[in-house]
Design an enzyme around this catalytic site. Sequence first.
Site, short mmCIF file in Angstrom:
data_model
loop_
_atom_site.label_atom_id
_atom_site.label_comp_id
_atom_site.label_asym_id
_atom_site.label_seq_id
_atom_site.Cartn_x
_atom_site.Cartn_y
_atom_site.Cartn_z
N GLN A 103 -2.66 1.17 -3.90
CA GLN A 103 -1.45 1.86 -4.35
C GLN A 103 -0.88 1.15 -5.57
O GLN A 103 -0.49 -0.01 -5.51
CB GLN A 103 -0.41 1.92 -3.24
CG GLN A 103 0.75 2.85 -3.61
CD GLN A 103 1.88 2.84 -2.62
OE1 GLN A 103 2.51 1.79 -2.41
NE2 GLN A 103 2.16 3.97 -2.00
N TYR A 184 11.16 4.38 -6.88
CA TYR A 184 10.66 3.38 -7.81
C TYR A 184 10.50 4.03 -9.19
O TYR A 184 10.94 5.14 -9.42
CB TYR A 184 9.38 2.75 -7.27
CG TYR A 184 9.63 1.95 -6.02
CD1 TYR A 184 10.49 0.85 -6.02
CD2 TYR A 184 9.04 2.30 -4.80
CE1 TYR A 184 10.76 0.13 -4.86
CE2 TYR A 184 9.29 1.57 -3.65
CZ TYR A 184 10.16 0.50 -3.68
OH TYR A 184 10.43 -0.22 -2.54
N ARG A 231 1.60 9.73 -4.38
CA ARG A 231 2.61 9.75 -3.33
C ARG A 231 3.94 10.24 -3.90
O ARG A 231 4.41 9.72 -4.91
CB ARG A 231 2.79 8.35 -2.73
CG ARG A 231 3.66 8.32 -1.48
CD ARG A 231 3.92 6.90 -1.03
NE ARG A 231 4.09 6.81 0.41
CZ ARG A 231 4.63 5.77 1.05
NH1 ARG A 231 5.06 4.73 0.37
NH2 ARG A 231 4.73 5.76 2.35
N GLY A 323 2.39 4.08 9.64
CA GLY A 323 2.75 2.86 8.95
C GLY A 323 2.99 1.71 9.91
O GLY A 323 2.07 0.98 10.29
N ARG A 324 4.23 1.53 10.31
CA ARG A 324 4.59 0.36 11.10
C ARG A 324 3.82 0.20 12.41
O ARG A 324 3.60 -0.93 12.84
CB ARG A 324 6.10 0.36 11.35
CG ARG A 324 6.86 0.13 10.04
CD ARG A 324 8.35 0.09 10.21
NE ARG A 324 8.98 -0.23 8.92
CZ ARG A 324 10.27 -0.37 8.72
NH1 ARG A 324 11.10 -0.20 9.73
NH2 ARG A 324 10.76 -0.65 7.53
#
Length: 373
Positions: A103, A184, A231, A323-324
């Site tokens: 990424q 971002y 993404r 994810g987590r």
Amino acid sequence: MSEPSTSDLFRPVTMGKMQLSNRIVMAPLTRSRAAKGGVPQQMNVDYYAQRASAGLIVSEATNITQQGQGYAFTPGIYTEEQVAGWRKVTDAVHAKGGHIVCQLWHVGRISHPSLQPGGQLPVAPSAIKPEGKAFTEAGFQDHVTPRALETDEIAGIVKDYAHAAKCADKAGFDGVEIHAANAYLLDQFIRDSTNKRTDRYGGSIENRIRIVLEVAEAVTGVLGGDRVGIRLSPITPQVGNTPLDSEPAKTYGKLIDELNAFGLVYLHLIEGATQGSRDEVQGVSYQGMRRRFKGLFMANNGFDRELALAARRNDLADLICFGRPFIANPDLVERLRIGAEIAESDKDTWYGGNEHGYTDYSALGRERAQAAE
């Protein structure tokens, strides 16, 4: 047979030139455990190899330059040392039969002078200070007001993405993911809440998405569209409590339409607000965006086993991101397949530190796995 045994969530799927072993994706997870200079080290190799049963791993967000860095101890993909470090990671994942993409990350205004070259101000589309604090080597420090990029600087940032893509290829990654989400840099250009420019990169939707299209063109020029994903997060404020775009459905829909020209292999969409509600708001339709995109659709945000099975049963996504749950469950794919308990991770060890809370989580023992099944 129970649904997990018949669900194609656990069956191979083709993604570009890759044959993934299943449709489960390990989402990018910043863990802040790179060595000095943003170089991956042995514990990073072990961490990713442990999780290689995912059909695809999207690496933790990886800085394309030092200017792109916004968090301490995060890895880069722009120096020879970083490339060598990542090569050990990709070799280890491939040895386990997995696939991994890198990424590509530029945080823009979500940074701090202590992380920037020469202690300079972070850069952004416009000089608007984000809320919150930056995670630096000295601990958490208040974000500062960034410096607005000059028009003639933007081409250099696009070249930085192309260079990072070349480095990712050299490091053995199967492809890259352009991080244009979560408020971002690229997302800061997309949103009219953070982009107040009056040049060709600001104002209209066409202007605000211009840099993303230039990055997509540059990166696919290096790797080809079948090795590049992107993404997006149309309705998540994420870092700095960043306001949404005023017309997210229109803005991101237009972006998706234009991205189709580059033949990207997948669209990785955050459905809802990261770590929050999955509800559709402000006219945004996840399935509408999926229909507009010509490649595979990767869904992310709050998925558990039942949601993932339902998404495939109802054909709501081609790939499902977790994810987590991957933090404390290196064998998450198998746990999901057999319906085993999902272990909880220690939040105190999420960011920074050593192997503790990183590579010391256990997989299910064979006897325990058989009992669960």
